[in-house]
Structures are given as structure tokens and as C-alpha cells.
Scaffold this active site. Structure first.
Site, short mmCIF file in Angstrom:
data_model
loop_
_atom_site.label_atom_id
_atom_site.label_comp_id
_atom_site.label_asym_id
_atom_site.label_seq_id
_atom_site.Cartn_x
_atom_site.Cartn_y
_atom_site.Cartn_z
N CYS A 148 -4.38 4.25 4.07
CA CYS A 148 -3.66 4.91 2.97
C CYS A 148 -4.05 4.25 1.66
CB CYS A 148 -2.16 4.83 3.20
SG CYS A 148 -1.47 3.18 3.09
N ALA B 78 -11.76 2.92 3.77
CA ALA B 78 -10.78 2.02 3.13
C ALA B 78 -9.89 2.78 2.13
CB ALA B 78 -11.52 0.89 2.43
N HIS B 79 -8.96 2.06 1.55
CA HIS B 79 -7.98 2.71 0.68
C HIS B 79 -8.61 3.32 -0.57
CE1 HIS B 79 -6.86 -1.56 -1.02
NE2 HIS B 79 -8.14 -1.38 -1.00
N ASN B 80 -8.09 4.50 -0.93
CA ASN B 80 -8.48 5.20 -2.15
C ASN B 80 -9.92 5.68 -2.15
OD1 ASN B 80 -6.30 2.90 -3.19
ND2 ASN B 80 -5.96 4.97 -3.88
N GLN C 205 0.87 -1.17 0.00
CA GLN C 205 0.00 0.00 0.00
C GLN C 205 0.90 1.22 0.00
OE1 GLN C 205 -3.60 -0.45 -0.10
NE2 GLN C 205 -2.76 -2.46 -0.69
#
Lengths: 368, 368, 368
Positions: B247, B268-270, B227
């Protein structure tokens, strides 16, 4: 923080005093660089195009530049391939036909990308030894090759094995074991009787080995059941941020190897989770449930206590498992999202569903 | 901890040695006091009644005393106005007709009250400088006007800008930035590559910049996707206790300005969240979802990954967003709460709903 | 960590310097041992069989050995009784007829077992005094009999009463009170204006007294409502790992005595929870809701804001309480888990439930 692989070209800066007053972690000082041909050789992939091109990072198809590697694994993004500026793209043989730049051909581009990308992860260096602010009980055993960060506390009888890394503010409770090469990113609490296998990765805020929620009702008040078991976590597991895993009441709570838990998951006492099962954020498993291997539990899904779930079961997001599942497959509960006024009308009718079914049967009977 | 405004009448006690061995935070030593007329002038409100009355705090209509200010914004509480002992009440022009005490007249009494009440919040003083127990990497840059509390850890390359306040036990990971005037109440972890804007308020236990949950399945085991992205959080955001924000995998997870997250939320990511969106406790947003501006996400609601939610969408509590939402409005899922035996009957029928619909159609067809 | 009872046979090892540089907690050095007759006398139970048998631990019927005590309270496990190797079993008079080993006869074997098992819990010793790494404000009052672990921070005006135990990394914020004999296992944060009663047990990662989520919308942005109340927690409450309890906006958030909260529960501002209510993991209660006494709230269940729930109400797992509940009883919402393809068909029909009900009524009308 991720994979444990280290690029051969990464050289941590030598330091006389790795833990002077105000140093915590030392970043990698060099940049990772590989040619396309080196990547092909290292990962046993075929390449097409310019093998001498030097790659120093990864990016999306749309965002990667000429020194970056990208990948195409989802055909949804195939349209972005023609316009990519990536230096090299990992993709399958068929997609490679249309690749405007160098290509690394993989049977499973996503898996190949995962392996390659780990080369470019800049993990904080883990200087062996303990930061002077760490508090370590005399009977604890910490490998000289382990790294213990600022303000960690390691209690009596705890063991930290070789190459393990404890980031800042970790607490390793009484009689806990951190297996070799495990990494506790920061602020992880192992409360008591917790054993982590090798290469376990635990993210900040996770609490492992807290008391299970066991109560007996004595006429007019609660009596706490002592929680005397532990937690055993297998090799290569990953535990997300602020996830909680309770110790068992009498026997242990168990995660077999390669179990992957996302953030804010709750695992109650005496749960048993089979190898290679993955759970998305905010899932919860109640006491003594037994989950099989290779299961996928969706976000905010729940499993009631004392149930069994077979191997290779998928539970979709926000579903509640209310009975044991004996067969592999995909299972769901819930109702679809609707515009609120429409939903209200339908939801109000749900309260009479049994009555409607009876009226329907009555009509059918009349007809005959 | 709330608003950053400081009352002009608040004077922190001068201290020779703000961080002697056992001092952590220094409370305000004086009491905030304003006359009703001063409040009216400061907030550009009209007042009625005794402008010289001195106010030193706030309270509910039912609980406030003669030196306290209260407010009436919800007509549900209008019945309490006649009996209030508050020294002054903030309310709208119409309600002011029946106010038995001094009145401050506001177009939006709730907003006006929010601004006034901030005057009376007793925030712990933030002495500039770092507590001696803090561990700060040599390459970190901490503004001399920032306050770094006991046992904080600031890693290599991190930046803490002017006037920022880090309460006890905060960890500012490698290359993270804490913007000017931001306040991390206590025990906040910024893992890596996290940038907070100005005046961001983060509550205890929050973890920002932990790894996203990215895995590739390689025949019989999981491979972790590194990540490599970060988290960018805009000005004036608020992040609740034990909330987690991962991240990004390659690009950043983003919260635009004035996003307000309650406790125990999982991002969560993005994920990308538009400005001024607010989410209640235990909401969760899966990877790469894009939420619009001015949205309101209810408690324990969920949004599946890769979806888009338009601006000004409201999602009611515990709903699951399973498809993209293109139009502003209110959306819901779920079924109503019922007494358990009734609910069981209806819920059992749900398993045959498709069959009932077909039988209904068959009956209709027969009738024709 | 559980019950506070100490076995008379447990003798902590005397130590000259309880907090030398690297000691944190000192384990009990002796083993707890009781004869069956001693247990019978201590807990006022009748025994059958060999009263001289020595018991030094507890276990499951299937797992316990000859020096361990087990119990039978759930008839589901009655089949395991015949084959048990336990030294003694706690069970009811009827079941005792078939007990192949010594028996302790109890009206409620589960409650009796809970009391007995607490004898065998090996709690870390709590050495009075503060670890040298703790940071304690000059105006804080810490009882000499309290134990303050490594890296704790106790802020101005805080009080830690006699016999209280703070594990590593606890933060006791300004003006907070930790009642006598309370135990904060480790890494507990009391933010501000939090009062814990006596014998309160708080697990790691819990955050109590964080800001409530109060916002006013001012044309195009949010204005924070200062959260000026506190939290009051009664005697004998238990608060789970990573659970969050917000302070009140103006008045206090309240838990009466013997409230039991599992892990990852979210209690919003100004919630009031009656005595002896228990909530399972991941439950959430929105602002100003009032929950009665002796309620049981299931895992991941939710209660909307400003509602009232009567005494002795049970809410099943994952249900959402959307209206006040005036009568004792059991309440539920949700739909059953099904295999995904079946579920999809039924769930799709839910979107038309109102239409089906109308069509059903039309058919019935036609028939007449």
C-alpha cells in the site's frame, strides 16, 4: 501496520460479544484529532502560526487539506511548500521561514513526521481472546490479553505473550514464542523453534523457521541434513510480506533488535544479522553469513554464504557480495543500463576483456 | 485459472446442497464440444477442410489428437505441421497451404488460439454463497452472486461484488473491495484499503496492501513511517502467485487496467504502473517509481525508486533500471554468461577498466 | 522438517482422542538415545573409543556436549577438533588420529552425519485422520493412514496417499495427488493437476500448479492463454518455502526425482528439471527451459526460456543463462563487488567498451 502507539482520543467501541459468529476485527470507531499546539507539546516541537487548528490526518504537501498535517524533509519538494493547503507542516527552522501555513519545527522533520503520523494510523482493534475458529493445542500458552484471529493454529508448547496480536490465518508452530505486543498482521507462519522478541511486526505470507537448505551428496543422490536449530528475532524487528527466514542447522538463525526486512527477502540458515540493519525487497543472504549492525542492503542484493560484513556497510541494489567486507562504506557491483543495441556491443566485448588488457600491456611494452 | 468465458455447452450439475459439510468446489460435469465450423463462426475465422469435425480440447502440434485443436504461430515449429495428428490447426493463410488437416485461418493465430482455448478450460464451478467455515464481518457486503470458499475471512467494511469468486483461504481485509467477476484463486490476502477492479485474477499466495517499507533513522534506531495509503488495481489485471504489492505511504499504489504481473514480483509503495504493462517473474519495482503503458519488464529485472519509465519500454531479464527512461525502446544491463575460468579472468579485469581506458588514451596521445 | 526415519526408541504417546477441539499436532514424548556402538552398527561405521557412551543429540564441534554427536567434514574446522567436548565425532580415518573423544569413522563424514542426525530430529507426530476443521470434498480420496491438519481444504477428485502428512492450512486442489509418505509442512497450496511422488517434502507458502504466465497481445490489450497442463513432481523432491511452480500451458511442468529446490524459487510453465538437480534460494527458470540432471543452480541465478542446460552444469549465484549450455562445467556471469566510488568509475567505462576495443585495434594496426 506499523507503530503501536494509540491516540488517547481513540476509543474502541464497547462490545458485549467481541467474537460473534462473523466478526473478525473491529475498527476504531472514533476519529483521531489533535490541535497543532497539542502536537507541538506531545512531540516537544516548537510551533508557529495558529496553534488551535485541529488536525485529523496527514498528507503530502501537494495533497493535504486544511485539517491535515504534511512535512518537508527533502529539499526536492521545497517548491511545493508555497502552494500547500496543509493545515500544518513539519519542517526545519530554515524552511519554516517560507511556510504559508502553521509550522512545527523539527531538527529532523522526517523522524518527527514518522512519530506524529503514527497517531493517525487506524489499526484494526485487537480484541483480547481467541476467535472460535482458532485451533489451539492444550499445551500452548496464550496470554489472556493476546488476540488470536480467525483460523489461527497454535501448536503444542507455543507461547503467545501479553498484548500480542495474531491476525487471521497465522500458524504458530511447536515451541514458538510470540513476544509481548508483537503483531502478526495475517497469514504468518512460524514453523518451529522460532522466538520473536517484543513489538515484532510480521507481514502476511512471511515464513519463519522453515528448514534450512542443507544437503549432502551421497554418490548419486541427495541426503537431507536435518535442520535442528531455531530462529531468534530481537525486539522491534519488522519482517516483510512473503519474506522467508530459515531455522539453523544446529544453532540458531539470529536477527538482533530493530532489524528491518522488506518483502520477499530470503535469509538462509544460521545467518546472523546485527541490530538496526535494514534490507530492501528481494535481498537474499546465504547460509552462515554474518551481517554487521547498521548495515543497509539494497533491493535484490545478495550475500554469499559464510561471509562477514562489517558494521555500517551499504550494499547498493542488485549487487552480489562475493567476499567478506571488513570496512564500513558503500559497495556495488553490476554494469549500467543502456539501450539494448549499444549494450549488446559492449557486453560482447566483456567476454574478451582479459585479452584486451594483455594487448594493451603489450602495446605499452612495445612503446618503451 | 484464466479466462472467464463459459462454453454454452457447459452445464454445471445441479445440487440441492452446494455446501454440505465437506464440499468445496464443484467441477464442470460435462465436456465442452464444438465443431470446426462452430469455432470458425464463433471467432469469425475462415476454415478449410472438414467443418463437422468435433473438437473437445487443445494440444501442441506434436501432441494433439484428432479431437483436439492446435496452433502454429511461431515459424520455428512449422516443421511439425506436416506430421500433426490434430483435428484442426489455427494458423495464418500462408501456413494453411501446407496444413494436412482442417485449418482455421487467423491473422494472428496465437491470439485466435488464446480465445479458442479459453473455451476448453475447466474452471472450478463457483457456487454462489459462502462456505460455512468462512468468517464474514457484519459490516462487510458480499454480493449474493459471489462465491466465498472455505476458511475465507472478510473483515469489517469489505465489499465483494457480484460474481466474484474467492477460493479457499482468502483474506479480504478492512475496507477492501473485490470487483465484479474477479477471481482470487485461493489463499490471497488483501491486507487493507485495496480496491480490485472488475475481472481481476489473483493467484495463490499474493499479498496486496501490505505495509510499504518506510523508515526514518532517528539517531540510533529506526522509526516506522505509518503506511496510510491503499492499492488500486484496474480492471482485467492479473497478479501472480506470491507476488507482493504494498500500500502507499500517503497516496495509493496504482496499477491501471490490464496490467499483468507474473509470480514473485515485488511492487513497493506508491509505484504507478500504466495500463497493459506486463512483468515477468521476480521483477521488482522500488518505491514511487512510475512505469508507463505497454511496457514489458523482464524476469528478475529491477527498477529503482522515484524513477520514470516511458511508455512502450522493454527491459530485458535481470537488468537494473538506474535512471529514468524517456524514450520507448529496449534497454539492458548485465554481462554475458561464460565458462567460469574465462569469466573469472574477465571479471577480474573489470575492476581496472577505468585504468585501462586511461592507459589507452595515454597511448593514443603519445602516438600523435 | 526433513528425513522420514523414526528412531526405534521413539514412542508416541497413545491418545484416546487425537483430535479433540484444540489439539493440532502431538510432539514425540520420549527422547531419542543411542549408544556409540549402536550408531556404529546401524550405519555400518567403524568406531574408536567408548562404545557405551549414550548420545541423545547432535551439535557443532564447538558447541556439542558429552551426550552429543558432532562431525568434521570441512578441514577448515579441523582446528576445533582438539578442544571439542562432543561425546563422539564423525570424521574420516585420517582426522580420527587426532580425535580427543570417541570417533565414528566414515568415508564421507558429512553424508554419514546427515543420516545419523535424522535420528535426532523431533518431527511433530502425524496422527492419522483429518482434523475436524478440515474441509474435504466428497470425491476426494484420503488414505486412512494420512494425516490432514487443521483448516486444510481438499478439493474434488484429489488423492492423498498412505502416510502422507498435511500440516495446517494446506490446500489440495482439484485432481491433485499427494504421494505416499509425502509431507506438506503447513500452508502449502497445490492449485490444480499437480501430482507429487512419494516422500516429497514441501515447505510452507509454496504454491504448485498456479497458472503459467501466458499472454497474447491483441492489438491494444492482452489475452490470457489458458494454462491447461499440470505439474508432475518426482519421488524424494524437496520444495522450499514460498517457492512457486506453475502448471504447464498444454503439457506438464516436470521435476524428476530427487530435485531439491530452496526457498523463493520460481519455476515457470513447461520447465523440465532433471533428477538430482539442486537450486539455491531465489533462482528462477523461465518457460519451457530444460535443465539437465545433477545440475547445481546458484542463488538468484536465472535461466531464460526455451533454453537447454546439459547434465552436471553448475551456475554460480546471480548469473543469467542466456544461451543453451551443451557441456558439463561451471558457468558464471556478473562483475565483482567493489567499493562504490571505484565501481562507479569502472561501470561508467563499461558503456564504452566496444569503442575501447576498436581504439585498441586501431593502435595495433598503426603500429604494424
Amino acid at each position: 501496520m506499523g507503530g503501536m502507539r494509540q491516540a488517547i482520543s481513540q476509543v474502541p467501541r464497547a462490545r458485549a460479544n467481541p467474537y460473534n459468529a462473523r466478526i473478525t476485527l473491529e475498527p476504531w470507531m472514533s476519529t483521531t484529532r489533535y490541535s497543532v499546539a497539542q502536537l507541538a507539546e506531545r512531540f516537544a516541537l516548537e510551533f508557529r502560526g495558529d496553534g488551535t487548528r485541529v488536525i485529523d490526518g496527514v498528507g503530502t504537501l501537494a495533497g493535504a487539506g486544511p485539517s491535515q498535517l504534511s512535512f518537508l524533509s527533502n529539499s526536492k519538494y521545497a517548491g511545493q511548500l508555497a502552494a500547500t493547503h496543509a493545515g500544518v507542516v513539519v519542517l526545519n527552522r530554515e524552511a519554516a521561514e517560507n511556510c504559508p501555513t502553521a509550522a512545527l519545527i523539527a531538527r529532523d522533520p522526517y523522524v518527527a513526521y514518522a512519530h506524529i503520523a503514527a497517531l493517525f494510523e487506524r489499526l484494526p482493534a485487537a480484541t483480547p481472546g481467541a476467535h472460535p475458529s482458532a485451533v489451539i493445542a492444550p499445551s500452548a500458552r496464550v496470554s489472556p490479553s493476546a488476540s488470536v484471529g480467525p483460523h489461527c493454529v497454535i501448536e503444542e508448547g507455543a507461547v503467545v505473550e501479553e498484548g500480542a496480536v495474531l491476525g487471521s490465518h497465522c500458524i504458530i508452530g511447536q515451541d514458538c514464542v510470540v513476544g509481548a505486543q508483537s503483531r502478526l498482521v495475517a497469514r504468518v507462519t512460524l514453523v518451529k523453534r522460532v522466538t520473536l522478541g517484543k513489538r515484532v511486526l510480521v507481514h502476511p505470507g512471511a515464513v519463519i523457521g522453515s528448514d534450512g537448505f542443507g544437503l549432502a551428496f551421497d554418490r548419486d543422490h541427495w541426503v537431507k541434513l536435518p535442520q535442528l536449530g531455531g530462529v531468534r528475532i530481537g525486539d522491534d524487528c519488522e519482517i516483510g510480506a512473503n519474506t522467508t527466514i530459515d531455522c539453523g542447522a544446529l544453532e540458531d538463525t539470529v536477527l538482533e533488535e530493530d532489524v528491518r526486512l522488506d518483502n520477499q527477502i530470503q535469509i538462509a540458515h544460521n545467518v546472523y544479522i546485527g541490530a538496526h540493519t535494514a534490507m530492501a525487497g528481494c535481498a537474499a543472504v546465504a547460509g552462515s553469513a554474518k551481517i554487521g549492525r547498521y548495515c543497509m542492503i539494497g533491493g535484490n542484493a545478495g550475500v554469499l554464504g559464510h561471509l562477514e560484513v562489517a558494521d555500517r556497510v551499504t550494499i547498493t541494489a542488485k549487487s552480489l557480495v562475493t567476499h567478506s567486507i571488513r570496512e564500513a562504506g558503500e559497495y556495488s557491483s553490476g554494469v549500467p543500463l543502456q539501450e539494448n543495441r549499444q549494450w549488446r556491443r559492449n557486453a560482447a566485448r566483456f567476454k574478451h576483456l582479459d585479452e584486451y588488457a594483455r594487448r594493451l600491456s603489450a602495446l605499452e611494452k612495445d612503446k618503451k
